[in-house]
Design a protein around this motif. Sequence first.
Motif, PDB file in Angstrom:
ATOM      1  N   SER A 106       0.702  -1.094   0.164  1.00  0.00           N
ATOM      2  CA  SER A 106      -0.014   0.015  -0.050  1.00  0.00           C
ATOM      3  C   SER A 106       0.929   1.144  -0.002  1.00  0.00           C
ATOM      4  CB  SER A 106      -0.804   0.014   1.166  1.00  0.00           C
ATOM      5  OG  SER A 106      -0.207   0.122   2.339  1.00  0.00           O
ATOM      6  N   ARG A 107       0.267   2.422  -0.513  1.00  0.00           N
ATOM      7  CA  ARG A 107       0.930   3.682  -0.261  1.00  0.00           C
ATOM      8  C   ARG A 107       0.238   4.806  -0.170  1.00  0.00           C
ATOM      9  NH1 ARG A 107       2.539   7.141  -4.453  1.00  0.00           N
ATOM     10  NH2 ARG A 107       1.826   6.337  -6.751  1.00  0.00           N
ATOM     11  N   THR A 108       0.436   5.831  -0.159  1.00  0.00           N
ATOM     12  CA  THR A 108      -0.538   7.027  -0.221  1.00  0.00           C
ATOM     13  C   THR A 108      -0.893   7.305  -1.738  1.00  0.00           C
ATOM     14  OG1 THR A 108       0.706   8.191   1.656  1.00  0.00           O
ATOM     15  CG2 THR A 108      -0.370   9.761   0.073  1.00  0.00           C
ATOM     16  N   TRP A 109      -2.053   7.843  -1.842  1.00  0.00           N
ATOM     17  CA  TRP A 109      -2.387   8.102  -3.063  1.00  0.00           C
ATOM     18  C   TRP A 109      -2.332   9.697  -2.982  1.00  0.00           C
ATOM     19  CZ3 TRP A 109      -8.286   7.763  -4.734  1.00  0.00           C
ATOM     20  CH2 TRP A 109      -8.607   8.134  -6.188  1.00  0.00           C
ATOM     21  N   ASP A 110      -1.454  10.123  -3.758  1.00  0.00           N
ATOM     22  CA  ASP A 110      -1.182  11.441  -3.796  1.00  0.00           C
ATOM     23  C   ASP A 110      -1.627  11.911  -5.336  1.00  0.00           C
ATOM     24  OD1 ASP A 110      -0.143  14.456  -4.105  1.00  0.00           O
ATOM     25  OD2 ASP A 110       1.927  13.706  -3.621  1.00  0.00           O
ATOM     26  N   TRP A 111      -2.855  12.729  -5.162  1.00  0.00           N
ATOM     27  CA  TRP A 111      -3.536  13.209  -6.309  1.00  0.00           C
ATOM     28  C   TRP A 111      -2.568  14.084  -7.223  1.00  0.00           C
ATOM     29  CZ3 TRP A 111      -9.242  14.721  -5.225  1.00  0.00           C
ATOM     30  CH2 TRP A 111     -10.183  13.485  -4.551  1.00  0.00           C
ATOM     31  N   ARG A 112      -1.782  14.808  -6.598  1.00  0.00           N
ATOM     32  CA  ARG A 112      -0.897  15.850  -7.317  1.00  0.00           C
ATOM     33  C   ARG A 112       0.066  14.973  -8.345  1.00  0.00           C
ATOM     34  NH1 ARG A 112       1.134  18.332  -1.967  1.00  0.00           N
ATOM     35  NH2 ARG A 112       1.532  16.084  -1.508  1.00  0.00           N
ATOM     36  N   GLU A 113       0.114  13.923  -8.123  1.00  0.00           N
ATOM     37  CA  GLU A 113       1.151  13.028  -9.096  1.00  0.00           C
ATOM     38  C   GLU A 113       0.412  12.894 -10.372  1.00  0.00           C
ATOM     39  OE1 GLU A 113       2.778   9.858  -5.810  1.00  0.00           O
ATOM     40  OE2 GLU A 113       1.501   9.197  -7.205  1.00  0.00           O
ATOM     41  N   THR A 114      -0.816  12.935 -10.643  1.00  0.00           N
ATOM     42  CA  THR A 114      -1.726  12.827 -11.931  1.00  0.00           C
ATOM     43  C   THR A 114      -2.529  14.102 -12.092  1.00  0.00           C
ATOM     44  OG1 THR A 114      -3.407  11.521 -10.896  1.00  0.00           O
ATOM     45  CG2 THR A 114      -1.187  10.440 -11.949  1.00  0.00           C
ATOM     46  N   GLY A 115      -2.429  14.990 -11.239  1.00  0.00           N
ATOM     47  CA  GLY A 115      -3.267  16.153 -11.384  1.00  0.00           C
ATOM     48  C   GLY A 115      -4.919  15.937 -11.147  1.00  0.00           C
TER      49      GLY A 115
END
Length: 122
Positions: A33-42
């Motif tokens: 698992s990991r953080t889902w960072d929305w900034r990675e894909t906008g």
Amino acid sequence: MSSPEIASLSWGQMKVKGCSTTYKDCKVWPGGSRTWDWRETGTNHSPGVQPADLEEVVKKGVKTMVIGRGMSEALQVPASTVDYLKKNGIDVLVLQTEKAVAEYNALAAQGVRVGGVFHSTC
């Protein structure tokens, strides 16, 4: 390798069994698992979850993907994203996050190669 159980969910906080991190939004797959960072894909609430948000989990060989749209289902999931998963031979469930987590945990407990992306606020 099995999909890790989501141990707890509350507004803005998720914990995955076997992981010390507390997530706001997270991605899970067999073995991790990991953080889902929305900034990675906008990513934003609209148009919502993009295929790029799911590629990493798809590459882990999941058979089912569970998408949690948030506690109030503010996060959109366009038809193109569902189509992307289906074209890759992956079953997809798009649900309110509490229901999505329950469904994900049930599938993981059955030994299904399940992955998920979950939004824990709105």
